[in-house]
Structure formats: C-alpha cells, structure tokens
Design a protein around this motif. Structure first.
Motif, short mmCIF file in Angstrom:
data_model
loop_
_atom_site.label_atom_id
_atom_site.label_comp_id
_atom_site.label_asym_id
_atom_site.label_seq_id
_atom_site.Cartn_x
_atom_site.Cartn_y
_atom_site.Cartn_z
N GLU A 181 -5.36 3.59 0.71
CA GLU A 181 -4.10 2.86 0.79
C GLU A 181 -3.60 2.81 2.23
OE1 GLU A 181 -2.56 1.14 -1.54
OE2 GLU A 181 -4.07 1.67 -3.05
N PRO A 197 7.44 1.39 9.49
CA PRO A 197 7.67 1.78 8.10
C PRO A 197 7.15 3.19 7.80
CG PRO A 197 5.88 0.18 8.23
CD PRO A 197 6.49 0.27 9.61
N THR A 198 7.80 3.83 6.85
CA THR A 198 7.38 5.15 6.39
C THR A 198 6.34 5.01 5.29
OG1 THR A 198 9.62 5.96 6.79
CG2 THR A 198 8.22 7.29 5.34
N TRP A 199 5.32 5.82 5.35
CA TRP A 199 4.32 5.87 4.28
C TRP A 199 4.29 7.30 3.74
CZ3 TRP A 199 -0.50 8.44 3.68
CH2 TRP A 199 -1.32 7.97 2.64
N ASN A 200 4.78 7.44 2.51
CA ASN A 200 4.72 8.73 1.83
C ASN A 200 3.46 8.76 0.97
OD1 ASN A 200 7.44 9.41 2.72
ND2 ASN A 200 8.16 7.95 1.17
N GLY A 220 -5.44 0.39 4.13
CA GLY A 220 -4.96 -0.95 3.77
C GLY A 220 -3.67 -1.29 4.49
N LEU A 221 -2.80 -0.31 4.56
CA LEU A 221 -1.52 -0.54 5.24
C LEU A 221 -1.73 -0.79 6.73
CD1 LEU A 221 1.60 -0.53 5.20
CD2 LEU A 221 1.49 1.95 5.53
N ASP A 268 3.81 8.40 -2.83
CA ASP A 268 4.21 7.08 -3.33
C ASP A 268 3.00 6.16 -3.45
OD1 ASP A 268 6.91 7.60 -3.64
OD2 ASP A 268 7.44 6.88 -1.64
N ALA A 269 2.08 6.34 -2.54
CA ALA A 269 0.92 5.44 -2.50
C ALA A 269 -0.05 5.71 -3.64
CB ALA A 269 0.21 5.59 -1.15
N HIS A 323 0.81 -1.22 0.00
CA HIS A 323 0.00 0.00 0.00
C HIS A 323 0.85 1.27 0.00
CE1 HIS A 323 -3.77 -2.16 0.37
NE2 HIS A 323 -3.22 -2.92 1.29
N GLY A 324 1.89 1.23 -0.79
CA GLY A 324 2.70 2.44 -0.97
C GLY A 324 3.84 2.59 0.01
#
Lengths: 254, 254, 254, 254, 254, 254
Positions: free
Chosen positions: C232, C134-137, C235-236, C140-141, B194-195
């Motif tokens: 997203e 974790p990083t979520w940008n 979802g993550l 990016d998603a 998911h990104g």
C-alpha cells in the motif's frame, strides 16, 4: 439580512456578495451586581447586532459571549479568558471572514475589559490589510445621552447598564436589588492613590460589584439609550460601507 | 436551573452551590451544504444544553459558536479559529468556572473538528486537577440510533445532521436543497489513497459540501435522534454528578 | 536510494534531484504492555520506511522516535512530548526539507496519538504551499487484512501490533507475556459512558496496557500485515510521485 | 542494560529501578561536506550512547536525529528545526522520563548548534527540580587528544569529526573527497571583522562546507578519539551516579 | 550625530537620511562581584555606543539595560529576563528601526549571556531581509590586548572588566574589594567534569561572583582596552557602512 | 539610595535589605512632534525615578527606554516592541527582582501606550503573589494641575509634555517648532466616528504628530508639573512602603 449562522452556504454566498460590512458582537459573562444578569455585556452586544441585522448591506456574525474579565473572578459566576486568548480568537474569526472577501467589520462590544484586546486584534488586521475592524463600544457612543439621563460617575452595572438591560431583557433584571447594588457599591471605578490605580479587581473597591448609581435606572431610560446608540451604530455602518477600502488601510510612512 | 448568563451574581452563588455539573456547549459556524444553516453545529449543541437546563443540579454556560473549521473555508460563510486558539479558549473558560469550585463539566459538542482541541483541553484540566471535563459528541451517543434510521456512511450535513436541525429549527432548513446536497456531495468522508487520507479539505471530496445521504432526512427522524441523545446526555450528567471527585482525577503512576 | 542521513551533501544533491517523494517516519516510545517493546511504534515506522528506501525516487528521512503519548505516562518507560511540540517539530523538519525543493512527503506514522498533530502540521504545510505531506498510518492501510487475520476490536499492543513487531524484531517480543497482556488488558479502546469518552489515559481502562487480543498474534500474521502494508505504501508513493504538484495544493475558494 | 526502546514496560520497570543515570543522544542531520554523511552528528551521539549501554546503571533513550542547523540550509540535504522547538522537544522528553523518577540525565550531544538550546532546557529542568541533565559534547571532552592528533583550528567536518565517523561508519565516508573538502573549505570557523562574527551561515565562509583539515583524518585517529571520549563519558556517568541528588539542584539565594 | 532619543522626529528624519549604520547597546544588570557595579555590562555597551555617537553616519539607539542573567540570580541585585524575551525585544526593536529604512545595525553587547539570544535575533532579521545586525562583543574585539595586559583565564568581573569600568566610571568601582573578589572567586569559568559543564550558575563555582584575576586591574589598562575596542568598533562601522546591502543578506541555496 | 545598577552585589545586599519599595521607570522612544525629543517618555520616567532615588527605602531599577508604540511608526525615528513583548519584559524583570525578596514596585511610566501591557504584567505578578506593582502614570497624578495650567484637550506632545521636558531637558526642546507642532497637530486624541475610534495611528489624525496645545508650554509650567507629580509619587511610595504585604495581594473569592 438574517444572521450569518442562519444562512446556508449558498445563502451566505449571496449575502456576502451583497454585504458591505459585518458586525461581530463581543461581550462577557461576568458579575454585574445583584440585580443584573451575568450575560449583561454579551446580551447588550447581541441586541445591538440584532437591531441592525435587517440592513441589507450588513451581515451579523455569532456573538462571542465570554470575554476578558479576570478582575471580576471573586464574584460568583464570572467567567474569563485571558486578554491574549480573546484577542487571538477575535482576530482569527475576522481573518476567516475575510477569506470570503468581506473586509469591513464593526466589533460591537459590550465589555470594557475587552477593549485592549480588541484594539490589538484590530491593529494587526489592519496592518496586514486583512480587514478594517474598528471597535464600537455602545457606552462611548452615547456618553452624552447617559450624562443627561443620570447623575453618576458609574462604570459597571451602573444606571446606564441597568437601564439598557432592563429595556432589553426585563425578565433578567431584579429591580428590588438595585438598592443593594448601589448601597454596597462604589461611586466611581477603581481605587486611586496619588494618581496610581491600586485596585486591580472590582472586589477591591465594591462589595456589591456595582459601580455607579443603579437606582437611577429605568426601562424608559434604557430605551432612550438603546435607540440613541442604535442610531449611532447605523451611522457608523453607513460611514464604513461608503468608505473606500483603500482609505481604511494603514497609512504609509511619512 | 436557568442558564448561567441569565443569573445575577447572587443568583449564581445559589445556583453554583446547588450545581453538581456544568455544561459548556461548543460548535462551529461553517458550511453544511446548500440546505442546512452554517450554525448547525453550535445550534445543535445549544439545543442539547437547553434541554438539560431545567435539571436542578446542572448549570449551562454560554455557547461558544465558532470552532475549528479550517477545512471548510473554501465554502462561503465558514468561519474558523485555529485548533490551538479554540483549545485555549475552552480550557481557560473551564478554568475560570472552576474558580467558583464547580469542577465537573460536560463539553457538549456539535462539531467533529473540535474534538482534538477539546481532548487536549480536557487532558490539561484533569492533569492539573482543575476540572474533569469529558467531551460529549451527540452523534457518538446515538450512532446506533442513526444506523437504524438511515442507510449512509455520512459524516457532514448528512441525514442525521439534517434531521436533527430540521427538528430543532425547521425555519433554517431548505428541504428542497437536500437533493442537490446529496447529488453533488460525497458518500463518505475524505479521500483515501492506499490508506492515507489525502483530502484535507471538504472541497477536496464534495462539491456541495455535504457528505452522506441527506435526502433520507426528516424532522421525525430528527426528533428520534434528539430525544435519544438527550436521554444519553441526562445519563451522563447523572453519572458525573454522582461520581466522587477523586475518581475523576488522573490515576497515579503504576 | 540510501537514507538521507547516510549521504554526503554532494550525494544528497544527486539524490534530491532524482527524488520525487520523501518519507518521514514518526512513532513513539511508550508502553505496549508486558510483551512488546516500548519502541514498537517508531520501529514499525522505521521498518516501513526502510522497506521503501531502495526505490530510486524515494528518499528516507531520519525517524522521529518520540511522539505524543501523555495518555501512557502511568506505565513505566513511556516518554512523551506535547502535541504542540511534536506538531511543530515535524512541520519544521518538513519545511527544512522543502528548502531543497522536495515538496512531496509521506509521514509514515506508527502511533495513533500522533495523528492529530500530524494533521495540523500537514494542513499548515499545504496552506503555505511549502509541502504536501499526507499522513500514512500503517494500520489504516491494512485494516481489512487485520480483520481477516484476527478477531479483535483492539487498538493498542493488540494482535496486529504484536504480530507486526514479532515479524520485524523477534528478539524484542516476549511471547510468554502475551497471555498476561490479554488477561489484564481491555477488549476495546477507552471507557465510554453514555457516548462520552471518560477514560483519557490507558491506565483508566487496561491494567496490562494492552487493548485487544494479543494472544492471536503470530510472526506469520505479522509478515502478512507487513507485506500488505508495504505494498500500500508503495502504491501511495507511486501515486504521489505522479501527482502534479499543482493538484496537491489547497483548492481556491469556490 | 539494553536501550529503553527495546524493553517492554515491565522490563523498563526493572531497568528504571536499577538505573542511576539516563543518556539522551542528540545530534543533527546537516551537511558535513562532500566526504562525510549528513547524519554525522547524530550517528556520533548514538555511537557514544551505544558504547555505554551495557553499563548496568545506565539507560539509553532514543536518539533525536534532527537538531538546530539553520546555518547549514544552503547545503543540500540539511534539515533543521528551530532552536526553540529543539529545546522544548528535549526538555519535554526529559520531563516525561522524570515521571518515572529517573532524574539524572546526560545529554550526549554531537552537534555544536544544539548547545544553546540544550543549555536552556537543562537550566529549566534544574530550576524546577525535575531533572539534572548536563550536556556532554564529545569534542569538548577530548579537545586535548584532538590537539595532539591534528594540526587544525577546525570546527566542522574537520579532521576530528572525519576520523571519528570513519572509525564508526567506514561505509559512510568517502575518503577521496576529503581533499576537496579541505581545498574548498575554511581553516577556522566563521568570518570575523573587527571582532564581530559577520558570517552567520557556513556558506558565508566555506564553499565545501568543511572547516578544518579533514585530510589529516584517519580511522585510527578516530578510534583514539572515540575511546578517549568514551572513557570520559563513563567517568561522567560514574560521577553523576554517585552525586547526591540534592547536590544537583540549583543552590539557594546567597 | 546625537543619540536617536535626543532628536525630534524631524531631526530624526535628517539623521536617518544621513545614517548608514545604527548601534544598539545591550547589556545586563547583574552581579559583578563585590567591587564592580551591577550595571557593568550595560554601562560598558553604553560607553562604546557613546564613543561613536559623533560619527556622522552612525545613529545610536537607547541602551537595553537588562539582559539574560538567570545564572546570576543567587547574587543580590541581579535582574534577568528570559533568553526568549530578550531575543524578541531586541529583534522587534531592530524591526521597528528598519521601518525607517535603516537596515544595518551593530548590536554593541556588553554581556556574554546575551550572545545566544542576539544570534537568533540577528539570524531572523537577516533571513527576512529586514536588517543585517551582527553582534559586537567588546571583549572578543580585544582579546589579544587583554592577553597582553593580564595573566588570567577570566570570564566575569575579571581584570579586563574591572579595568574597563574603572576607566569609565571610577566612582562606581570599589578598588578595596578587588582583593576579596579574587580571593573568593574562581580562576576560570564554570565547573567541568569529564568534558561536561556541570556548573550552570555562577554560584556553583565562585563565592564572590568574580571569575579571573581582578586584582590585576587598573584604570590605565581600562583605558588601553577601551581605546583599542573603540577603534575596532569604528573599523566595524566603517566596514558595514561601505558593505553593499545585497552582500549582507543570506546567500541563496547552493 | 543610589540606583541599583550603580551598586555592587554586596552594596545591593544592604540596599535591598533597607528597601521597602522599588521603582521601575518605563517609557518609549517615539515621535513627539517636531519640537520634542523622541525619548520624551522614558526621559520623563527616568527623571521622576531619579527624583526619588535619594529616599532611603526606595531602590531605582534601570529604565526600559523602548515601549509599545506601533501607532507612531509612520513618524521618523519611532521605535516599538509589541504589547506582548513589553508586558513580558517588564513582568520578568519584576519577577527577577522579587527573587531578592523585594515585592513592592512602582512602575513609573511615561507612555500611555504602555498602560495596557503594564496592567497585564501587574495583574499576573499579583495573582501569583510575586510582587505588587501598580503603575504610576505621571500625567494621571497631576491632571488637575495641568488643567489649571493649560487650556487643551491634549494627549501627546501637548502643553503638559512639552513643559515637562522643557523643564527637565531644555537642550532637547526646540521651542521654535512648538508653533508648527500645534498648527499641524490635532486638538484631541484620535478620530471618532459615531462613537467608534476609527483612527488607530497618530498619523491618522495629526500631521505634526502633536495632539494638544504645545504653544502654551513653558519651562516654568514644567517645573510646576514636575514638582507636583514628584510629590504625588513620594506620597505613593510612602503609602506602599507602609502597606502590609498581605493587604497587597489579590482578595480571596467572596
């Protein structure tokens, strides 16, 4: 055993399995007077490491070519990192090796200015029982041989260093400049006033950058030194390979 | 011009006088799958540096052979220092070079994991007007060439890297293992959910350590890549040599 | 579940007990051209965090509103801390959360300049088995969504960012300046010479501060992006909540 | 003047031009007993900053919501960074603001645990003549008012804090828990044995986390405190705006 | 028990075996106005440590004579180290003592500027269960006595400090300068504007360097203070000697 | 001139005005075998500093009594700080002195383990043209005298050290234990294997903690050593007082 960097990860698996000891060459890139190459110290370390690379139980790590040389910076071409950065770089490198469970390392060192930093790295690694990694300075191992060969106090780009690199890399030595190196150099290291070291930089006490009697150098003497030192290094590697790991760690409080 | 480490301090005086740009090769010693040597990244950097060493206005510094590779440590033989230590080591090295008044440097880099650290070093050097030292990653310079040659996402020990090192050091490549590298490898870098990048280590997403399509590699493709990249590097060195120093420094507040 | 800062310590006890995952929003305060607010990146991160705050198993930490933006400092109003300080601040914050035994965190990030620092924090937290973070940008998603919506290379204060903030904070966007942003901006990020990134600061390649095609922005596109990204993120969060803790930790040596 | 984060870079150019003083709100996210929100301290700082945001010569920076709270970590939901990290984060933030040539800052602080770190940041900023940034603790500014309103030694989540947040964020206060907070709390801060502070953590001397007499709190008292403190803050901003920059810097050696 | 530094290692073995508590005196070398010696604070700490050195279960460490005094540097003779360096020096000293398994220490402190650093050292030592080392500031232990003896707000080189050192080291006090100290001094510490501390250095608010009413000083008052404080220190040492080690450590999460 | 700590700030003003050189005594608190006090090294440094305190142009700073002694920690009573912390403490102390414009300092050192750290401090101070502060190790100043007096390799708690402290502090020496010290001690420092120093801690090569021939010690020899060394120190102070400040700074690049 080939150098670690030449192996694939699967090849390294086997090599690490077979290895008892690793060798990490350290040196510097710094002035060695008008006759010798700036790489003198790391080239020497690399040569000693290369000379033991075919021992089946020894694994050779890449050479760290820049060291602790702030006292040479007034001379062209000298590079340096700080004592702290060098110590950390070496310590972290050995820590990473130890993750593969090889915990005996000889720091094959070609530069006197690195000794303090290597000592701190080595102490920290032992205290944490990560690795036992004594420093081996080639000149300490053959000081008696050098004393027989040359008549000098020396200390930098001297007859001993000049001879060694002449033997190892003839193409990098300019024999005609050895005279200048000595004429404009110093006999002994430093400048002492009433017991205090008051010259902190090489430029404080040598115009050429050399300290000692480089005109006494010869490639033959270099070969003698190299072979004698290589033998000592092999002796050290044997000794270390056989030493039980537990005997390597720091002793408990009395 | 020969490498800096090969020169005496008097030779370096002349060389530094003539030089417009220095090259500092950086890489790593880390797993590149079962077919390629651990030294892949520093050997590549060293080869590019060597390929421009005969340019009269370029001076080549010693290679830093260990880099930022914590994400490869589960694979045998990988070495690493921390991102911070690597950044500091590089920055201090360039600072020491700048004491000889050479202030344009290309960091010829062979390892993706070094990029963040090199960027910080480079920014600090520019902010202090000590040196202007952009990073040159060989794969960035020839991504279009690689795209023509190979059909892969890639990213590590892939067709591009395998070809390059095959061309440079045939003796260090085990072509028979390229199949395994690919079969047990990954197609693209990382593991994205998911990104988010959720795989931090190579072992999280590749069993062999390779990422890409190494079976497409050939020494001929390697030569094509190498020559194309070398040309780009020469272009960069020309551009940098001619760029006025003042244009290199950080711009003032708007 | 309300944001952590809104809960009393007794309320937090229950919330932490129920929570599976925490969300830490990170951004920056830096120029986003003449049309968008300086807070763009932390406002975006905060909005995504707010959008998942009602999930019973998710707990939202306070937003860190200042990030790693040294490359924007020539533009008025930009603030920055160093990469190292930011990494440490984030890491210590997550370490303190983990003392309450919540060890899964998503770093909901709005600023590209933070990515390196977040990666180091995240690696250190995992290596010590303190937290998996974790990083979520957001960009990016939804890069595929953005590609459908806009025709731009982009990268900063572009159509995607402009649309998002227009949707979130209409009152902070000055649509009439989007034209200027684009006219005096750059098409793509950076300035590349023979494969090397030679423009280190935004001011090196964009006069307005924008990079991309902000005139293509619309609040409707922003809503599309936001909803897609929110999905997203959900979802993550689901994926992470269900992932066994043991699967999150660093794998052992092969 | 709106908050800095709400302005575009062009808007910020004007605002910074007109501004005499900046305000940086700092607080924490940490236990304040069973009745008050964890965000108490940063919410208070944010509220004071917001209350002066309409002053034409004052510019408000984003709130740093996490502070130095290691002594509260046994209570659920408390977050902390180290004293050193917090000091550096604040100092670097102010340094970056000063690049836009605004060099007078009031650190509007809501958390006692931040005071030491803020003091060091502030000293360093002044010594380097980067910025003059005194700390303003709201409780210090109104200690006489609090003394009139309440009969308590207090110190944490006490009548003063409870009243203030009740006035500011009624929805975040649970008045029914004030009784518990007091019953299981401590009268005064710490645990002193023969003049030494031997209780380092809140949990060492208060079961509820509160210290003082929170049952004396009321939203009306909170309003009184808030208005009195806001007035003091305005006075400080006026004083600082008018103070010649040269008078702000460190005095020369006597 | 004699001071640690006076014992041989074999003598120390017995002494450490018998000891329950160690005392580490800390102070500063900094201006104390025209009448008192620069060593005031470390001489006081040393005197208190000396006064308990004959207790069989107490062991006295060497005095750290330089402390955190950046705010006094405009006055001749003041020395200082940074807050961080002082904290680390003290913490490492106590860590080394703890290697001999003595884990209860009183930091007998003579200087207010050290308090923040000592607090951080002390917290770190406790968190790691290395040592429990509360700070004892002599003036905190006898504030009621001082209040009875003198009519002053005070804070630095005041009646209390002047009296104490007069009693301890008559030869180092210049009684004739007490008048000047007071005349050109300040009544209370600092310079407060609308609740903010805006005077960071002593020179900002006192011309003589003194703060308080030193003319009220007398050696007799000093003796009273000293004896009262010594008694408190003995009480603290008794309390600490008897406190079970487990009660000293940080409490678990609630 | 009395010691700095004994002077008031006004007295210090005159003293600093008259002073040409400062003396900073440094030592350690660490095992010196069964016969000598743990304070040996700082007591020696303090004694030499005291012996020159009456020189009108010399000012004596307080003694730093704890040094770099990690290699002695297995012996009871040894204290240590890290090499880095010690270096920083000394450097910052000298920096603060230099704020009063006294920039020539002799680091009168009693402990070999401090030498590396002092060297780094001293280099940094000179590079920044803050102060010129060479280290003076008493044993280096009189090695010829010691060679005449004793027949030993020595190195720690040996005949030279034993004699010196016997002369200085007879009450702290236990002559009857000198026999044990020697019997269970080592003849020379360290444990060398094929040129490598493999014993990092004293306990690795001496059971008693002593290295050398302490039974040769006598108070008379100590007096001889002390007087000889004091004379050298006076010579150094004279030399330094007369040396133009400009000659003290680091030389420019050649």
């Amino acid at each position: 055993m080939p150098e670690l960097a030449s192996l694939s990860t699967t090849g390294a698996a086997d090599a690490l399995d077979a290895a008892e000891v690793a060798v990490l060459p350290t040196g510097s890139t710094e002035q060695h007077g008008p006759a010798l190459p700036l790489g003198m110290d790391h080239l020497a370390a690399e040569a000693f490491a290369g000379a033991v690379a075919d021992r089946p139980e020894t694994i050779v790590l890449p050479t760290i070519p820049i060291g602790v040389s702030p006292h040479h910076m007034q001379f062209d071409g000298s590079l340096t990192v700080s004592d702290e950065t060098f110590a950390t770089f070496v310590e972290e490198t050995v820590r990473s090796l130890a993750e593969h469970d090889l915990r005996k390392v000889v720091l094959v060192n070609g530069h006197g200015g690195n000794v303090g930093a290597l000592g701190r790295a080595t102490r920290s690694l032992r205290a944490d029982e990560v690795a036992y990694a004594p420093t081996w300075n080639w000149w300490d191992a053959v000081d008696d041989v050098a004393e027989e060969l040359f008549d000098e106090a020396g200390g930098h780009a001297d007859a001993a260093e000049s001879s060694l690199i002449w033997h190892l890399h003839e193409e990098l030595v300019d024999p005609e400049s050895l005279e200048d190196a000595e004429a404009d150099g110093a006999e002994g290291w430093g400048e002492t006033v009433h017991g205090a070291q008051v010259g902190f930089d090489t430029v404080d006490f040598t115009e050429s950058g050399a300290v000692g009697a480089p005109t006494q150098a010869s490639p033959e003497a270099g070969e003698t030194l190299f072979e004698a030192a290589r033998e000592e290094l092999e002796g050290l590697l044997d000794w270390l390979a056989e030493r039980p790991m537990d005997d390597c760690w720091q002793r408990a409080h009395r």
